[in-house]
Design a protein around this motif. Structure first.
Motif, PDB file in Angstrom:
ATOM      1  N   GLU A  16      -0.881  -7.159   6.033  1.00 23.16           N
ATOM      2  CA  GLU A  16      -1.954  -6.541   5.257  1.00 23.16           C
ATOM      3  C   GLU A  16      -3.098  -6.116   6.175  1.00 23.16           C
ATOM      4  O   GLU A  16      -3.675  -5.039   6.016  1.00 23.16           O
ATOM      5  N   ARG A  62      -1.752  -3.193   8.673  1.00 24.14           N
ATOM      6  CA  ARG A  62      -1.605  -1.863   8.060  1.00 24.14           C
ATOM      7  C   ARG A  62      -2.937  -1.153   7.878  1.00 24.14           C
ATOM      8  O   ARG A  62      -2.988   0.074   7.830  1.00 24.14           O
ATOM      9  N   HIS A  63      -4.021  -1.915   7.769  1.00 18.84           N
ATOM     10  CA  HIS A  63      -5.324  -1.320   7.491  1.00 18.84           C
ATOM     11  C   HIS A  63      -6.015  -0.897   8.783  1.00 18.84           C
ATOM     12  O   HIS A  63      -6.971  -1.516   9.245  1.00 18.84           O
ATOM     13  N   ASP A  76      -8.639   3.152  -5.964  1.00 20.87           N
ATOM     14  CA  ASP A  76      -7.357   3.440  -5.314  1.00 20.87           C
ATOM     15  C   ASP A  76      -6.273   3.441  -6.389  1.00 20.87           C
ATOM     16  O   ASP A  76      -6.017   2.429  -7.032  1.00 20.87           O
ATOM     17  N   GLU A  90      -3.216   3.359  -6.098  1.00 21.80           N
ATOM     18  CA  GLU A  90      -2.083   2.519  -5.681  1.00 21.80           C
ATOM     19  C   GLU A  90      -0.765   3.285  -5.689  1.00 21.80           C
ATOM     20  O   GLU A  90       0.301   2.715  -5.888  1.00 21.80           O
ATOM     21  N   SER A  96      -1.687   5.717   2.829  1.00 25.43           N
ATOM     22  CA  SER A  96      -2.618   5.099   1.886  1.00 25.43           C
ATOM     23  C   SER A  96      -3.383   3.927   2.489  1.00 25.43           C
ATOM     24  O   SER A  96      -4.593   3.782   2.260  1.00 25.43           O
ATOM     25  N   HIS A  97      -2.710   3.077   3.267  1.00 23.62           N
ATOM     26  CA  HIS A  97      -3.393   1.910   3.844  1.00 23.62           C
ATOM     27  C   HIS A  97      -4.464   2.338   4.839  1.00 23.62           C
ATOM     28  O   HIS A  97      -5.565   1.763   4.872  1.00 23.62           O
ATOM     29  N   ARG A  98      -4.173   3.341   5.625  1.00 25.39           N
ATOM     30  CA  ARG A  98      -5.143   3.785   6.624  1.00 25.39           C
ATOM     31  C   ARG A  98      -6.335   4.476   5.955  1.00 25.39           C
ATOM     32  O   ARG A  98      -7.476   4.350   6.420  1.00 25.39           O
ATOM     33  N   ASP A 141      -7.527   3.746   2.938  1.00 26.11           N
ATOM     34  CA  ASP A 141      -8.331   2.634   2.432  1.00 26.11           C
ATOM     35  C   ASP A 141      -9.150   1.995   3.545  1.00 26.11           C
ATOM     36  O   ASP A 141     -10.341   1.700   3.382  1.00 26.11           O
ATOM     37  N   ARG A 184      -8.830  -1.493  -6.687  1.00 21.75           N
ATOM     38  CA  ARG A 184      -7.471  -1.113  -7.052  1.00 21.75           C
ATOM     39  C   ARG A 184      -7.420  -0.635  -8.505  1.00 21.75           C
ATOM     40  O   ARG A 184      -8.210  -1.070  -9.341  1.00 21.75           O
TER      41      ARG A 184
END
Length: 506
Positions: free
Chosen positions: A99, A102-103, A169, A171, A177-179, A181, A194
């Protein structure tokens, strides 16, 4: 379940473009966040392996390595590959580790490249004197793609305080998407909620905006915020002073609701309908073909549900792909239009499905349009594809209840073996196909619409007298035309000899 039951480590990789200094800063920030994570007990650098080793409380080991791609000619210049692996711990420990990994925010190099692809949106702050959005809060529910970040940067430049901006988001499984965010949170300091916590996110935004003495504008893509407010939290409706909506599905969700604020309807504007619809249709078909590369669709039957702006373009793209295309629309005027353009049509959806036998069904209605009753009439190995926000287009619960077996097929979608019918695959799990692990339209294509959203926000913030409570399609068209963004788009992509505005016009 422990990861030790799996013979191999779990791995995540991401390619990042940037200078060595940018990559180092990105990695330092990631390591700092990992050190603040309660489950991480220790981080050390392994000189021999040129990697960082994270020891977690569950006994797991996470490794981080930054390297150069073995085939540099296959990637963009300046690409670095970050590889993370995890072994020996629990699934929960792995998920917590990944988690954070990924961010990863985007580098300045990556953001500069995206900004160059969105010249209209990037230059929005040059169109107005001062900071016209400095007196409002903004809550946004826009697709989490790289182009969204350029819009956010422009809104900040136009005066929105990031402390008074909230992002919902959706979702969706976008490509980045992770980047996206991570960039919103770690680069801009914007609060992200979310979709599953939509109501809590709206309440939080109202509290912080009102504490700052501000009212708020909604910038929506799919009718998420105001329908929720009017249905579940009507006492908060007075906080909002305007709504900018990008999609017809969002407009449809307002049906039957008394909207007390002005709606700037980019969704219904001539600009969006004329310019964007083909691009969305083309992206939807291209992404479907990408997910089903071994299928043969040429010469096969297809059915398009809904012959509005998107559906009519989807039908044309499928016909160009040499498919035999049928169209169904409950609106008789649209059905006549489809018939006179040479498509197979019918007043009864069931009879049309039974006679045409479509291998591919693409839903463009924006509401549930196809269920178990129709699916039973499909030929073997059929595919359902949606272009509608979220998973509303097909009655998926009906399909599940009427199936003898349901198979989750990963990125491909969900397979339904109907108890008294064929095998049917809901591609992308019935979510909008043009966003499924993709970025839909090219940045240069979507640039005009994103700029139009900002034009709407500024018009609402400045209290344009033409914008009254409820729908304002005519005013929206006029304001977009006056803004100059359509002229600028034409000068960018029209004839090479396009004269400046005001010269040579008749």
């Amino acid at each position: 379940m422990s990861l030790t039951t799996h013979p191999y480590p779990t791995i995540h990789t991401v390619d990042v473009a940037g200078t060595r200094s940018e990559i180092r800063q990105l990695l330092d920030s990631l390591l700092a966040r990992l050190r603040r994570t309660p489950q991480v007990e220790n981080i050390r650098h392994d000189d021999a392996q040129q990697s960082w080793v994270c020891t977690l409380a569950d006994g797991g080991r996470g490794h981080l390595t930054v390297g150069a791609p073995a085939e540099p000619g296959a990637v963009a210049p300046g690409t670095h590959r970050i590889t993370a692996s995890y072994a020996n711990g629990t699934s929960a420990g792995a998920e917590r580790f990944f988690e954070e990994v990924r961010h990863l925010p985007f580098t300045d190099t990556e953001m500069a490249a995206v900004g160059d692809e969105l010249p209209l949106t990037s230059a929005l702050s040059d169109r107005w004197n001062g900071r016209p959005l400095s007196g409002v809060g903004v809550i946004l529910t826009i697709h989490h793609m790289r182009d969204f970040l350029v819009l956010v940067e422009s809104l900040l430049a136009l005066g929105v305080d990031p402390a008074n901006m909230t992002v919902i988001d959706k979702e969706y499984p976008y490509a980045h998407s992770h980047r996206v965010d991570a960039h919103l949170v770690h680069r801009y300091g914007i609060e992200v909620w979310r979709y599953r916590d939509l109501l809590a996110g709206i309440k939080s935004h109202v509290v912080k905006a009102e504490a700052a003495g501000l009212s708020s504008i909604v910038m929506d893509d799919g009718g998420y915020v105001m329908p929720a407010v009017l249905t579940h939290m009507p006492s908060l409706a007075g906080h909002f002073t305007g709504l900018v909506e990008q999609t017809t599905s969002g407009i449809r969700k307002l049906d039957g609701l008394d909207l007390p604020i002005p709606l700037f309807s980019v969704a219904e504007s001539d600009m969006k309908g004329t310019i964007e619809s083909y691009g969305i249709a083309d992206a939807a078909v291209r992404n479907t073909l990408r997910l089903l590369p071994d299928e043969k669709f040429e010469g096969q039957a297809a059915l398009v549900l809904g012959f509005g702006r998107i559906g009519s373009e989807v039908a044309g793209v499928l016909r160009d792909r040499r498919m035999r295309v049928a169209v169904y629309d409950a609106d008789i005027t649209r059905l006549v239009g489809a018939h006179e353009q040479g498509y197979v049509t019918g007043r009864s959806l069931n009879r049309l499905v039974a006679s045409h036998q479509p291998k591919l069904v693409i839903g463009c209605v924006g509401a549930t349009s196809f269920g178990l009753e129709q699916a039973r009439l499909l030929p073997p190995r059929s595919f359902l594809v949606s272009t509608t926000s979220r998973d509303y287009e097909f009655a998926l619960a009906e399909l599940r209840a009427g199936s003898s077996a349901v198979a989750e097929r990963g990125v491909l979608g969900t397979g339904y073996t109907l108890a008294d019918g064929p095998d049917v695959l809901a591609v992308g799990h019935g979510m909008p196909i043009n966003f499924h692990y993709a970025e839909s339209l090219s940045n240069r294509y979507v640039d005009l619409v994103l700029a139009g959203l900002a034009v709407g926000a500024v018009a609402l913030a400045q209290g344009d007298e033409r914008l009254k409570p409820g729908h304002n399609v005519a005013a929206t068209n006029a304001i977009l035309s006056e803004s100059g963004i359509i002229d600028a788009y034409y000068q960018l992509y029209g004839p090479t000899s396009t004269p400046p505005a005001g010269d040579g016009r008749e």
